[in-house]
Design a protein around this motif. Structure first.
Motif, PDB file in Angstrom:
ATOM      1  N   ALA A 246     -81.166 -12.958 -58.813  1.00 45.93           N
ATOM      2  CA  ALA A 246     -81.464 -13.799 -57.648  1.00 45.93           C
ATOM      3  C   ALA A 246     -80.213 -14.514 -57.147  1.00 45.93           C
ATOM      4  N   PHE A 247     -79.410 -15.004 -58.054  1.00 45.67           N
ATOM      5  CA  PHE A 247     -78.174 -15.678 -57.642  1.00 45.67           C
ATOM      6  C   PHE A 247     -77.190 -14.698 -57.002  1.00 45.67           C
ATOM      7  N   ALA A 248     -77.301 -13.422 -57.337  1.00 45.55           N
ATOM      8  CA  ALA A 248     -76.387 -12.417 -56.790  1.00 45.55           C
ATOM      9  C   ALA A 248     -76.903 -11.813 -55.488  1.00 45.55           C
ATOM     10  N   LEU A 249     -77.801 -12.477 -54.815  1.00 51.17           N
ATOM     11  CA  LEU A 249     -78.373 -11.968 -53.565  1.00 51.17           C
ATOM     12  C   LEU A 249     -77.274 -11.659 -52.550  1.00 51.17           C
ATOM     13  N   PHE A 250     -77.204 -10.395 -52.139  1.00 53.08           N
ATOM     14  CA  PHE A 250     -76.199 -10.000 -51.152  1.00 53.08           C
ATOM     15  C   PHE A 250     -76.680  -8.877 -50.237  1.00 53.08           C
ATOM     16  N   THR A 251     -77.143  -7.769 -50.830  1.00 49.31           N
ATOM     17  CA  THR A 251     -77.437  -6.574 -50.039  1.00 49.31           C
ATOM     18  C   THR A 251     -78.478  -6.841 -48.969  1.00 49.31           C
ATOM     19  N   GLN A 252     -79.570  -7.523 -49.339  1.00 46.01           N
ATOM     20  CA  GLN A 252     -80.622  -7.791 -48.367  1.00 46.01           C
ATOM     21  C   GLN A 252     -80.093  -8.602 -47.188  1.00 46.01           C
ATOM     22  N   VAL A 253     -79.302  -9.622 -47.504  1.00 44.24           N
ATOM     23  CA  VAL A 253     -78.748 -10.471 -46.448  1.00 44.24           C
ATOM     24  C   VAL A 253     -77.782  -9.682 -45.579  1.00 44.24           C
ATOM     25  N   SER A 254     -76.921  -8.879 -46.196  1.00 40.65           N
ATOM     26  CA  SER A 254     -75.924  -8.124 -45.446  1.00 40.65           C
ATOM     27  C   SER A 254     -76.562  -7.122 -44.495  1.00 40.65           C
ATOM     28  N   MET A 256     -80.003  -7.071 -43.476  1.00 43.16           N
ATOM     29  CA  MET A 256     -81.104  -7.535 -42.651  1.00 43.16           C
ATOM     30  C   MET A 256     -80.732  -8.659 -41.686  1.00 43.16           C
ATOM     31  N   THR A 257     -79.884  -9.583 -42.097  1.00 42.49           N
ATOM     32  CA  THR A 257     -79.636 -10.764 -41.253  1.00 42.49           C
ATOM     33  C   THR A 257     -78.165 -11.097 -41.065  1.00 42.49           C
ATOM     34  N   GLN A 258     -77.269 -10.534 -41.864  1.00 44.87           N
ATOM     35  CA  GLN A 258     -75.845 -10.865 -41.820  1.00 44.87           C
ATOM     36  C   GLN A 258     -75.614 -12.380 -41.943  1.00 44.87           C
ATOM     37  N   GLY A 259     -76.427 -13.024 -42.764  1.00 45.30           N
ATOM     38  CA  GLY A 259     -76.276 -14.460 -43.003  1.00 45.30           C
ATOM     39  C   GLY A 259     -76.992 -15.343 -42.011  1.00 45.30           C
ATOM     40  N   GLY A 260     -77.456 -14.808 -40.933  1.00 42.88           N
ATOM     41  CA  GLY A 260     -78.130 -15.602 -39.902  1.00 42.88           C
ATOM     42  C   GLY A 260     -79.633 -15.640 -40.125  1.00 42.88           C
ATOM     43  N   PRO A 261     -80.356 -16.221 -39.180  1.00 46.92           N
ATOM     44  CA  PRO A 261     -79.838 -16.920 -37.991  1.00 46.92           C
ATOM     45  C   PRO A 261     -79.389 -18.341 -38.340  1.00 46.92           C
ATOM     46  N   LEU A 262     -78.320 -18.768 -37.723  1.00 44.32           N
ATOM     47  CA  LEU A 262     -77.752 -20.101 -37.939  1.00 44.32           C
ATOM     48  C   LEU A 262     -77.450 -20.335 -39.421  1.00 44.32           C
ATOM     49  N   ASP A 263     -76.961 -19.310 -40.103  1.00 45.08           N
ATOM     50  CA  ASP A 263     -76.611 -19.377 -41.532  1.00 45.08           C
ATOM     51  C   ASP A 263     -77.801 -19.720 -42.415  1.00 45.08           C
ATOM     52  N   ALA A 264     -79.007 -19.436 -41.935  1.00 46.59           N
ATOM     53  CA  ALA A 264     -80.210 -19.766 -42.710  1.00 46.59           C
ATOM     54  C   ALA A 264     -80.377 -18.871 -43.924  1.00 46.59           C
ATOM     55  N   THR A 265     -79.724 -17.714 -43.951  1.00 43.49           N
ATOM     56  CA  THR A 265     -79.846 -16.813 -45.095  1.00 43.49           C
ATOM     57  C   THR A 265     -78.498 -16.535 -45.753  1.00 43.49           C
ATOM     58  N   SER A 266     -77.475 -17.276 -45.367  1.00 47.18           N
ATOM     59  CA  SER A 266     -76.167 -17.100 -46.007  1.00 47.18           C
ATOM     60  C   SER A 266     -76.236 -17.554 -47.458  1.00 47.18           C
ATOM     61  N   THR A 267     -75.711 -16.742 -48.358  1.00 46.39           N
ATOM     62  CA  THR A 267     -75.690 -17.081 -49.776  1.00 46.39           C
ATOM     63  C   THR A 267     -74.239 -17.173 -50.245  1.00 46.39           C
ATOM     64  N   VAL A 268     -74.063 -17.650 -51.459  1.00 50.68           N
ATOM     65  CA  VAL A 268     -72.710 -17.828 -51.979  1.00 50.68           C
ATOM     66  C   VAL A 268     -71.997 -16.482 -52.103  1.00 50.68           C
ATOM     67  N   VAL A 269     -72.699 -15.478 -52.611  1.00 54.78           N
ATOM     68  CA  VAL A 269     -72.073 -14.159 -52.757  1.00 54.78           C
ATOM     69  C   VAL A 269     -71.749 -13.574 -51.392  1.00 54.78           C
ATOM     70  N   TYR A 270     -72.670 -13.720 -50.441  1.00 52.72           N
ATOM     71  CA  TYR A 270     -72.412 -13.185 -49.100  1.00 52.72           C
ATOM     72  C   TYR A 270     -71.233 -13.911 -48.458  1.00 52.72           C
TER      73      TYR A 270
END
Length: 311
Positions: A246-254, A256-270
C-alpha cells in the motif's frame, strides 16, 4: 614392521585431506549456484539503495553537463518546506489505512469461504485469484474505462436507482479519485492474500475443531478461540505485506490519474518518480525515497511489534 606403522600413521591425514577436498568442492558448487542470484541482488537492490543514500546528499540531476556536488542536508530542508510532499504523504497514509484492514479482512472472509470442502470450490479459488495474475497496468486501464462518466460503474448506479442518481466522473473528482483507486486496488490484490490466509487455515490441526464441536462451540467461538489464534504468524505476514504494498502505491496513480486531480492522488512514490524522471532532480528524488524508506521501515517494525506472539 616400521613400514606398516608408517603407512598406518599416514592414513588418517589422507582421509582428512579427502574430506577437506570434498567440502571444498561442495562449497565451490554451492557458490556457483547462488552466484547468479547474489549478482542480481547486488545489481538491482544493493547498488541502487547505496546510490540513493549517496545521491540524497547531492544536487545530482538525471541529465546534466556538470557533475553532482555535495549539498549536505539541503534536499531534506527543501523537503520539509514542500507542501506537495506533505499532501503526498497524507494520501499515502490514507490509502494504506483504508486498504490494509479492508483488503486483509476481505481476503480472510474469502479464504474461509473457499476453505470449505464443497464441490466446485476450486473454481471460486481460481476466479478470486485471476485479478492477481493480470498486469496492474492492464487492470488500471480497464478500470479507468469503467470509471468514466459514461462507464459501466455509472450505468450500474443509474439502473439500480432507476435513473435518480447519476454517478460522477470518478477519476476527475478530487473527492472520489482516491476512493476509486482504493476499490480497484483491493479488488486486484485480495486474491493473493486470500491464498496466504488459506494456506494458514490449512495448517491448523483439525483435532482442535473436533474438540470445539464436542464442546458445543458455535462458529464464532471456534473462529475466535481456534482459527484466529492459529493464524497469528499468517496474520503478521499478511499485514506487513499489504502495508508495504500500500505504501508503494504507484502504478494505479501513474496510469489512472497522474497524481491528479489537484494532487488528490499523488503519493510519495509517485512524487519521487516524477521528481527524478520528469523533473530530472535525481538528488531531491533520492531524498524523498530515503525519507519514505525510513517511514515504511518504522511502520513495519511497529506492526511487527504489535502483532508479535506474546508469552
Amino acid at each position: 614392521m616400521s613400514t606398516r606403522s608408517g603407512a598406518a600413521a599416514g592414513a588418517p591425514p589422507t582421509r582428512r585431506a579427502t574430506r577437506r577436498r570434498g567440502r571444498r568442492r561442495e562449497s565451490l558448487a554451492a557458490l556457483g549456484m547462488v552466484s547468479p542470484a547474489v549478482f542480481l541482488l547486488v545489481m538491482f537492490i544493493v547498488i541502487p539503495v547505496v546510490l540513493a543514500f549517496a545521491l540524497a546528499f547531492t544536487n545530482a540531476r538525471l541529465v546534466s553537463p556538470t557533475p553532482a556536488q555535495f549539498t549536505g542536508l539541503q534536499n531534506f530542508r527543501t523537503l520539509l518546506d514542500d507542501p506537495l510532499f506533505y499532501k503526498s504523504l497524507r494520501n499515502t497514509f490514507y490509502f494504506a489505512v483504508v486498504v490494509v484492514p479492508l483488503q486483509g479482512g476481505l481476503a480472510l472472509v474469502l479464504a474461509l469461504l473457499v476453505n470449505a470442502k464443497v464441490k466446485g470450490v476450486n473454481f471460486f479459488r481460481t476466479v478470486y485469484f485471476l485479478p492477481v495474475v493480470t498486469s496492474m497496468v492492464v487492470v488500471s486501464i480497464l478500470w479507468t474505462l469503467l470509471y468514466q462518466k459514461t462507464g459501466l460503474v455509472n450505468e450500474i448506479i443509474s439502473h439500480l436507482t432507476f435513473g435518480q442518481v447519476q454517478g460522477p466522473d470518478w477519476l476527475t473528482n478530487p473527492s472520489t479519485a482516491m476512493p476509486a483507486i482504493i476499490v480497484m486496488s483491493v479488488w486486484q490484490g485480495v486474491g493473493f492474500h486470500m491464498v496466504i490466509w488459506l494456506a494458514g487455515l490449512q495448517t491448523i490441526p483439525q483435532d482442535l475443531y473436533e474438540a470445539a464441536d464436542m464442546d458445543g462451540a458455535t462458529r464464532w467461538v471456534r473462529f475466535r478461540h481456534v482459527t484466529w489464534p492459529g493464524l497469528s504468524a499468517t496474520r503478521t505476514f499478511v499485514l506487513i505485506t499489504i502495508t508495504i504494498s500500500a505504501f508503494a502505491l504507484f502504478t494505479q496513480v501513474s496510469v489512472m490519474t497522474q497524481g491528479g486531480p489537484l494532487d488528490a492522488t499523488s503519493t510519495v512514490v509517485y512524487q519521487a518518480v516524477r521528481t527524478g524522471y520528469s523533473q530530472q532532480q535525481t538528488g531531491y528524488a533520492s531524498a524523498i525515497s530515503l525519507v519514505f524508506f525510513v517511514l515504511v521501515l518504522a511502520v513495519s517494525l511497529v506492526q511487527r511489534f504489535l502483532t508479535r506472539e506474546k508469552d
